[in-house]
Design an enzyme around this catalytic site. Structure first.
Site, PDB file in Angstrom:
ATOM      1  N   HIS A  32       0.809  -1.109  -0.043  1.00 51.74           N
ATOM      2  CA  HIS A  32      -0.013  -0.008  -0.124  1.00 51.74           C
ATOM      3  C   HIS A  32       0.870   1.283  -0.098  1.00 51.74           C
ATOM      4  O   HIS A  32       1.767   1.305   0.747  1.00 51.74           O
ATOM      5  CB  HIS A  32      -0.939   0.162   1.172  1.00 51.74           C
ATOM      6  CG  HIS A  32      -1.832  -0.864   1.304  1.00 51.74           C
ATOM      7  ND1 HIS A  32      -2.956  -1.083   1.973  1.00 51.74           N
ATOM      8  CD2 HIS A  32      -2.089  -2.016   0.397  1.00 51.74           C
ATOM      9  CE1 HIS A  32      -3.916  -1.920   1.864  1.00 51.74           C
ATOM     10  NE2 HIS A  32      -3.279  -2.652   0.852  1.00 51.74           N
TER      11      HIS A  32
ATOM     12  N   TYR B 155       3.834   6.752  10.197  1.00 55.26           N
ATOM     13  CA  TYR B 155       3.108   5.192  10.021  1.00 55.26           C
ATOM     14  C   TYR B 155       3.771   4.367   9.161  1.00 55.26           C
ATOM     15  O   TYR B 155       3.975   3.252   9.310  1.00 55.26           O
ATOM     16  CB  TYR B 155       1.751   5.808   9.021  1.00 55.26           C
ATOM     17  CG  TYR B 155       0.811   4.634   9.072  1.00 55.26           C
ATOM     18  CD1 TYR B 155      -0.410   5.004   9.756  1.00 55.26           C
ATOM     19  CD2 TYR B 155       0.955   3.603   8.083  1.00 55.26           C
ATOM     20  CE1 TYR B 155      -1.340   3.918   9.720  1.00 55.26           C
ATOM     21  CE2 TYR B 155      -0.325   2.723   8.072  1.00 55.26           C
ATOM     22  CZ  TYR B 155      -1.345   2.883   9.003  1.00 55.26           C
ATOM     23  OH  TYR B 155      -2.248   1.793   9.007  1.00 55.26           O
TER      24      TYR B 155
ATOM     25  N   PRO C 250      -4.176   0.097  18.859  1.00 53.63           N
ATOM     26  CA  PRO C 250      -3.859  -0.361  17.345  1.00 53.63           C
ATOM     27  C   PRO C 250      -4.184   0.669  16.481  1.00 53.63           C
ATOM     28  O   PRO C 250      -3.771   0.268  15.265  1.00 53.63           O
ATOM     29  CB  PRO C 250      -4.591  -1.564  17.321  1.00 53.63           C
ATOM     30  CG  PRO C 250      -5.824  -1.230  18.315  1.00 53.63           C
ATOM     31  CD  PRO C 250      -5.377  -0.797  19.404  1.00 53.63           C
TER      32      PRO C 250
ATOM     33  N   LYS D  73       1.549  -0.241  15.089  1.00 50.00           N
ATOM     34  CA  LYS D  73       2.758  -0.229  15.662  1.00 50.00           C
ATOM     35  C   LYS D  73       2.946  -1.448  16.607  1.00 50.00           C
ATOM     36  O   LYS D  73       4.324  -1.768  16.880  1.00 50.00           O
ATOM     37  CB  LYS D  73       2.945   1.041  16.459  1.00 50.00           C
ATOM     38  CG  LYS D  73       3.024   2.210  15.645  1.00 50.00           C
ATOM     39  CD  LYS D  73       4.451   2.398  15.063  1.00 50.00           C
ATOM     40  CE  LYS D  73       4.104   3.419  13.725  1.00 50.00           C
ATOM     41  NZ  LYS D  73       3.607   2.857  12.574  1.00 50.00           N
TER      42      LYS D  73
ATOM     43  N   TYR E  49      -9.522   5.027   7.789  1.00 50.36           N
ATOM     44  CA  TYR E  49      -9.811   5.269   8.929  1.00 50.36           C
ATOM     45  C   TYR E  49     -11.000   6.665   8.894  1.00 50.36           C
ATOM     46  O   TYR E  49     -10.737   7.511   8.580  1.00 50.36           O
ATOM     47  CB  TYR E  49      -8.535   6.079   9.579  1.00 50.36           C
ATOM     48  CG  TYR E  49      -7.352   4.945   9.768  1.00 50.36           C
ATOM     49  CD1 TYR E  49      -7.246   4.594  11.056  1.00 50.36           C
ATOM     50  CD2 TYR E  49      -6.557   4.539   8.705  1.00 50.36           C
ATOM     51  CE1 TYR E  49      -6.028   3.589  11.205  1.00 50.36           C
ATOM     52  CE2 TYR E  49      -5.757   3.582   8.952  1.00 50.36           C
ATOM     53  CZ  TYR E  49      -5.631   3.214  10.245  1.00 50.36           C
ATOM     54  OH  TYR E  49      -4.273   2.178  10.734  1.00 50.36           O
TER      55      TYR E  49
END
Length: 393
Positions: A72, A384, A288, A292, A198
């Protein structure tokens, strides 16, 4: 038994450490309370940071990940009824790979057994001894009911929050619990979106994710004390549809029973006690939201493997002496990022400071700034996709 490093726990941290040590000429034995089948099918995290992907490739256990993982180059934030793309490739020149933790575990077990490594599954009554001496040991009862002991030079505690390693001494533990959890489902349904979404909806957070071209992973924010029995399959799909803003969803049967995961942060300092070194969830837990958890475990053992190589082959204690401080710099960065993502995206109780109208307006302001400022988006992308192992100032 006699070995150089006794590793407690056959999750990603323990198995990867054993693999890294073997490639550096250091012997180890892994002791695991669960069966091989259990650890190979335990569904957990699915996002691999760029440094994790590069390490697995470099250490010869990335072939199946490259064949079946899903690269991704960004994620999307959904709010104000609009999908906003965060382009990792453009912002930081790297991305992530979606590849289930259980698949990483399968790859590592296969590699260790292929290379003659020792993994003691279904070990009961695991106990650590002599940790402040130069000859520690680990005792356990094996699958045949025989009590055994591993004499070693170093013990690596990779056995999670509830394992015996963290309980073998009294580190300083700081933690934060959030007033909500994630109701998670694994659906036999092809993903309809190419990246993770998200969603910061008025009714609460939702996450649209995937595990393969045939399997979708989805989460809903629910109260921490929610009864999962109150959620029928139809209610789950209806709520996902609402919070994901009408985004097209393929509905399919759930491959496992829905479950609720609590949201909390925890750090145990120091990550060392004598000849015991903690790694992964034994030393730290993150919510979560920032993806990480497994990546921090990988970073820990990457640092520990290098330190142990220098200890055994060069007689240098420096890496071991610096292990805790080195790892904790990255741990606290990940804790901060995970907290930032959690507090920006989730709805808090309206009766609390963060859940009132002022708090909600601050959340939306942060979201709008993140998607409109290249600097803010770059910070999110950098964190990220993953910071260097052991290289955080």
């Amino acid at each position: 038994m006699r070995t150089q490093v006794a590793i407690v726990g056959a999750g990603p941290a323990g198995l990867l450490l054993s693999h890294l040590l073997a490639r550096r000429g250091v012997d180890s034995v892994v002791v695991e309370a669960r069966s091989r089948s259990y650890v190979e099918h335990r569904v957990r995290a699915g996002v691999l940071e760029h440094p994790t992907v590069e390490l697995l490739r470099a250490e010869g256990v990335g072939a199946r990940m490259d064949a079946h993982g899903m690269p991704h180059e960004g994620i999307s934030l959904l709010f104000d009824d609009t999908l906003h793309h965060i382009d990792f490739a453009d912002l930081v020149g790297r991305g992530i790979v979606v590849y289930g933790q259980q698949e990483v575990v399968k790859d590592l077990i296969a590699a260790r057994l292929r290379d003659g490594g020792t993994i003691e599954f279904e070990a009961a009554d695991v106990a650590l001894h002599g940790l402040t001496t130069d000859r520690p040991s680990v005792s356990f009862t094996d699958v045949a009911g025989i009590t055994r002991e591993i004499e070693c030079d170093v013990v690596a505690g990779c056995d999670g929050f509830h394992g015996p390693s963290r309980q073998a001494f009294a580190p300083t533990v700081v933690e934060r619990a959030y007033p909500f959890g994630w109701l998670g489902v694994l659906a036999e349904a092809a993903p309809t979106h190419e990246e993770l979404v998200y969603a910061a909806a008025d009714r609460g957070f939702a996450l649209y994710s995937m595990r393969s071209p045939q399997v979708t992973r989805l989460y809903l924010q629910v109260p921490a004390d929610e009864d999962v029995a109150a959620w029928s399959d139809a209610r789950i799909w209806d709520e996902l549809g609402t919070r994901l803003g009408g985004m097209a969803l393929n509905e399919g049967p759930f491959l496992e029973k829905p479950s609720i995961t609590g949201m909390r942060s925890m750090v145990a300092e120091p990550m060392r006690h004598g000849r015991l070194f903690l790694a992964g969830d034994a030393a730290h837990i993150v919510p979560p939201t920032g993806a990480k958890g497994m990546n921090l475990a990988v970073a820990d053992v990457a640092v520990l493997a290098d330190a142990l190589e220098h200890f055994f082959h060069r007689g240098s204690d420096r890496g071991l002496d610096e292990y805790s401080a080195t790892c904790l710099r990255r741990v606290w960065r990940a804790e901060h990022f995970s907290s930032y993502m959690t507090e920006m995206l989730h709805r808090f109780d309206p009766g609390t400071e963060r859940g009132d109208a002022f708090g909600r307006a601050l959340q939306l302001s942060q979201l709008r700034y993140t998607v409109s400022s290249r600097a803010a988006a770059t910070s999110l992308a950098e964190n990220y996709t993953g910071l260097p192992h052991g290289g955080i100032a």
